[in-house]
Design an enzyme around this catalytic site. Structure first.
Site, PDB file in Angstrom:
ATOM      1  N   ASP A   2       0.363   7.831  -2.679  1.00 51.19           N
ATOM      2  CA  ASP A   2      -0.725   6.937  -2.269  1.00 51.19           C
ATOM      3  C   ASP A   2      -1.993   7.316  -3.032  1.00 51.19           C
ATOM      4  OD1 ASP A   2      -2.602   5.269  -0.588  1.00 51.19           O
ATOM      5  OD2 ASP A   2      -0.832   5.078   0.693  1.00 51.19           O
ATOM      6  N   HIS A  54       2.924  -7.314   0.909  1.00 51.22           N
ATOM      7  CA  HIS A  54       2.207  -8.441   1.538  1.00 51.22           C
ATOM      8  C   HIS A  54       0.681  -8.314   1.381  1.00 51.22           C
ATOM      9  CE1 HIS A  54       1.272  -6.915   5.921  1.00 51.22           C
ATOM     10  NE2 HIS A  54       0.962  -6.025   5.013  1.00 51.22           N
TER      11      HIS A  54
HETATM   12  C1  LIG Z   1      -1.092  -1.597   4.495  1.00 50.08           C
HETATM   13  S1  LIG Z   1      -1.069   0.038   4.021  1.00 50.08           S
HETATM   14  C2  LIG Z   1       0.608   0.500   4.367  1.00 50.08           C
HETATM   15  C3  LIG Z   1       0.761   1.962   4.610  1.00 50.08           C
HETATM   16  C4  LIG Z   1       2.190   2.374   4.964  1.00 50.08           C
HETATM   17  N1  LIG Z   1       3.138   1.973   3.956  1.00 50.08           N
HETATM   18  C5  LIG Z   1       2.570   1.801   6.296  1.00 50.08           C
HETATM   19  O1  LIG Z   1       3.181   0.730   6.361  1.00 50.08           O
HETATM   20  O2  LIG Z   1       2.191   2.409   7.316  1.00 50.08           O
HETATM   21  C6  LIG Z   1      -1.059  -0.078   2.242  1.00 50.08           C
HETATM   22  C7  LIG Z   1      -1.137   1.264   1.567  1.00 50.08           C
HETATM   23  O3  LIG Z   1      -1.164   1.040   0.150  1.00 50.08           O
HETATM   24  C8  LIG Z   1      -2.035   1.997  -0.411  1.00 50.08           C
HETATM   25  N2  LIG Z   1      -2.476   1.559  -1.744  1.00 50.08           N
HETATM   26  C9  LIG Z   1      -3.356   0.577  -2.052  1.00 50.08           C
HETATM   27  N3  LIG Z   1      -3.515   0.486  -3.384  1.00 50.08           N
HETATM   28  C10 LIG Z   1      -2.722   1.453  -3.930  1.00 50.08           C
HETATM   29  C11 LIG Z   1      -2.467   1.849  -5.281  1.00 50.08           C
HETATM   30  N4  LIG Z   1      -3.051   1.242  -6.308  1.00 50.08           N
HETATM   31  N5  LIG Z   1      -1.595   2.875  -5.485  1.00 50.08           N
HETATM   32  C12 LIG Z   1      -1.001   3.506  -4.429  1.00 50.08           C
HETATM   33  N6  LIG Z   1      -1.195   3.142  -3.130  1.00 50.08           N
HETATM   34  C13 LIG Z   1      -2.051   2.143  -2.888  1.00 50.08           C
HETATM   35  C14 LIG Z   1      -3.156   2.075   0.601  1.00 50.08           C
HETATM   36  O4  LIG Z   1      -3.956   3.222   0.430  1.00 50.08           O
HETATM   37  C15 LIG Z   1      -2.380   2.046   1.906  1.00 50.08           C
HETATM   38  O5  LIG Z   1      -2.055   3.334   2.352  1.00 50.08           O
HETATM   39  O1  LIG Z   2      -3.926  -5.138  10.570  1.00 47.28           O
HETATM   40  C1  LIG Z   2      -4.302  -4.693   9.475  1.00 47.28           C
HETATM   41  C2  LIG Z   2      -5.603  -4.249   9.272  1.00 47.28           C
HETATM   42  C3  LIG Z   2      -5.995  -3.793   8.026  1.00 47.28           C
HETATM   43  C4  LIG Z   2      -7.330  -3.277   7.818  1.00 47.28           C
HETATM   44  C5  LIG Z   2      -7.895  -2.377   8.728  1.00 47.28           C
HETATM   45  C6  LIG Z   2      -9.186  -1.881   8.522  1.00 47.28           C
HETATM   46  C7  LIG Z   2      -9.911  -2.283   7.407  1.00 47.28           C
HETATM   47  O2  LIG Z   2     -11.215  -1.853   7.220  1.00 47.28           O
HETATM   48  C8  LIG Z   2      -9.343  -3.136   6.486  1.00 47.28           C
HETATM   49  C9  LIG Z   2      -8.054  -3.624   6.698  1.00 47.28           C
HETATM   50  O3  LIG Z   2      -5.176  -3.808   6.965  1.00 47.28           O
HETATM   51  C10 LIG Z   2      -3.891  -4.201   7.129  1.00 47.28           C
HETATM   52  C11 LIG Z   2      -3.003  -4.116   6.040  1.00 47.28           C
HETATM   53  O4  LIG Z   2      -3.412  -3.691   4.833  1.00 47.28           O
HETATM   54  C12 LIG Z   2      -1.681  -4.470   6.210  1.00 47.28           C
HETATM   55  O5  LIG Z   2      -0.840  -4.378   5.150  1.00 47.28           O
HETATM   56  C13 LIG Z   2      -1.219  -4.920   7.427  1.00 47.28           C
HETATM   57  C14 LIG Z   2      -2.063  -5.021   8.509  1.00 47.28           C
HETATM   58  C15 LIG Z   2      -3.409  -4.648   8.377  1.00 47.28           C
END
Ligand SMILES: C[S@@+](CC[C@H](N)C(=O)[O-])C[C@H]1O[C@@H](n2cnc3c(N)ncnc32)[C@H](O)[C@@H]1O
Ligand SMILES: O=c1cc(-c2ccc(O)cc2)oc2c(O)c(O)ccc12
Length: 308
Positions: A173, A211
């Site tokens: 990450d 997504h």
């Molecule tokens: C919506 S979160 C999902 C986290 C985890 N996979 C989960 O479902 O609990 C998206 C993740 O993608 C990471 N991310 C965003 N841009 C990225 C990049 N360029 N390279 C690696 N990770 C990245 C964010 O920091 C975040 O932790």
């Molecule tokens: O439900 C979420 C919420 C976020 C989120 C939370 C706090 C912030 O300041 C920005 C965004 O992001 C999400 C996300 O990246 C995802 O893949 C699923 C759900 C949510």
């Protein structure tokens, strides 16, 4: 709990007690409580928790409250007021119209939001991990190494590493997410950018990553995944955990929740929830010629994709 006990245990003004019955009535209608008994006397109605409200209890280890509460933060609700302005400007998200920057820049610049975002994701990952490990053991059979790309603080990878001790796991990450986090014997943290290079492994897992991005960005991520599994030498696969919108096979309420999440992605992140047809197109456009969708995670599915 009978209505009379519920009213007695709440710190509310006597003039408002009649409103509790009406609140409970809509909560029953929307599936958060059910009525235990049949009675003409309102005060004797007994309410019981349902599966949905069990997931909101603080002492339930799989509670989704840490995920839902930050969604009510004005940082995330204020962008919803920007539809009119956003439709007429060139910003990529309503979040950007409200805050002047992308979600990722905002999170990178505000440590307290970074913290709350990672907690929010960890809470969802706890629920999904327990389902993946219970219902999808065969997905991990035969694998020796795995990278959870965009794996956050590692909740899913830690659960997989614990259940499959032969598997070498990496949580990959951005630096502000993984720097300083401590690995275990078969799990390590690597900081980097998935658009540049992803560590090699037999399998890559992408949970709630694709997504967040549009089709062109997803193609770049999947291309990097393909290179990473090719470098590992075996046939390998990418395991995607995401929604598959399927109007024909799913009920109205189910699809409505998926479609609402799609708008959530439009507001926050220039991303989208994809239909079966859209997944098919995306997967084949990057040269993955075989895939299997297993819809066992409630609103989400496990999508295993294989390169040629
Ligand atoms: C919506 S979160 C999902 C986290 C985890 N996979 C989960 O479902 O609990 C998206 C993740 O993608 C990471 N991310 C965003 N841009 C990225 C990049 N360029 N390279 C690696 N990770 C990245 C964010 O920091 C975040 O932790
Ligand atoms: O439900 C979420 C919420 C976020 C989120 C939370 C706090 C912030 O300041 C920005 C965004 O992001 C999400 C996300 O990246 C995802 O893949 C699923 C759900 C949510």
């Amino acid at each position: 709990m009978p209505l009379s006990n519920l009213i007695a245990s709440l710190p509310i003004h006597p003039s408002k007690t009649h409103c509790i019955f009406r609140l409970m009535r809509i909560l029953i209608h929307s599936g958060f409580f059910s009525q235990h008994n049949v009675t003409e006397n309102q005060l004797e109605i007994e309410y019981v928790l349902t599966d949905a409200s069990m997931l909101l209890l603080k002492n339930n280890p799989l509670s989704v409250t840490p995920f839902l509460l930050p969604s009510l933060d004005p940082i995330l609700t204020l962008p919803w007021n920007q539809f009119s302005t956003w439709f007429q400007n060139g910003d990529s998200t309503l979040f950007e119209t409200e805050h002047g920057m992308s979600v990722w820049d905002y999170i990178g610049r505000h440590p307290e939001v970074n913290h709350s975002f990672n907690d929010c994701m960890a809470s969802d990952a706890r629920l999904v991990s327990s389902l993946v490990i219970e219902k999808c053991q065969e997905v991990f059979n035969g694998l020796e190494s795995l990278v959870d790309v965009g794996g956050g603080t590692g909740t899913l990878a830690k659960a997989i590493a614990k259940s499959f001790p032969q598997l070498e796991c990496i949580v990959f990450d951005l630096p502000h997410v993984v720097d300083g986090l401590q690995g275990t014997q078969n799990l390590k943290y690597v900081a980097g950018d998935m658009f540049k290079e992803i560590p090699s492994a037999d399998a890559i897992i992408l949970k709630w990553v694709l997504h967040d991005w549009n089709d062109e960005e997803c193609k770049s991520i999947l291309q990097k995944c393909k290179e990473a599994i090719k470098r590992a030498g075996k046939r390998g696969k990418v395991i995607i955990i995401e929604m598959v919108i399927d109007n024909e096979k799913r009920g109205d309420e189910f699809v409505e929740t998926q479609l609402f999440f799609d708008i959530h992605m439009m507001v926050l992140l220039n991303g989208k929830e994809r239909s079966r047809k859209e997944w098919d197109k995306l997967i084949s456009s990057v040269g993955f010629n075989d895939y299997k969708i297993t819809p066992v995670l409630g609103l989400r599915s496990v999508i295993e994709i294989y390169p040629q």
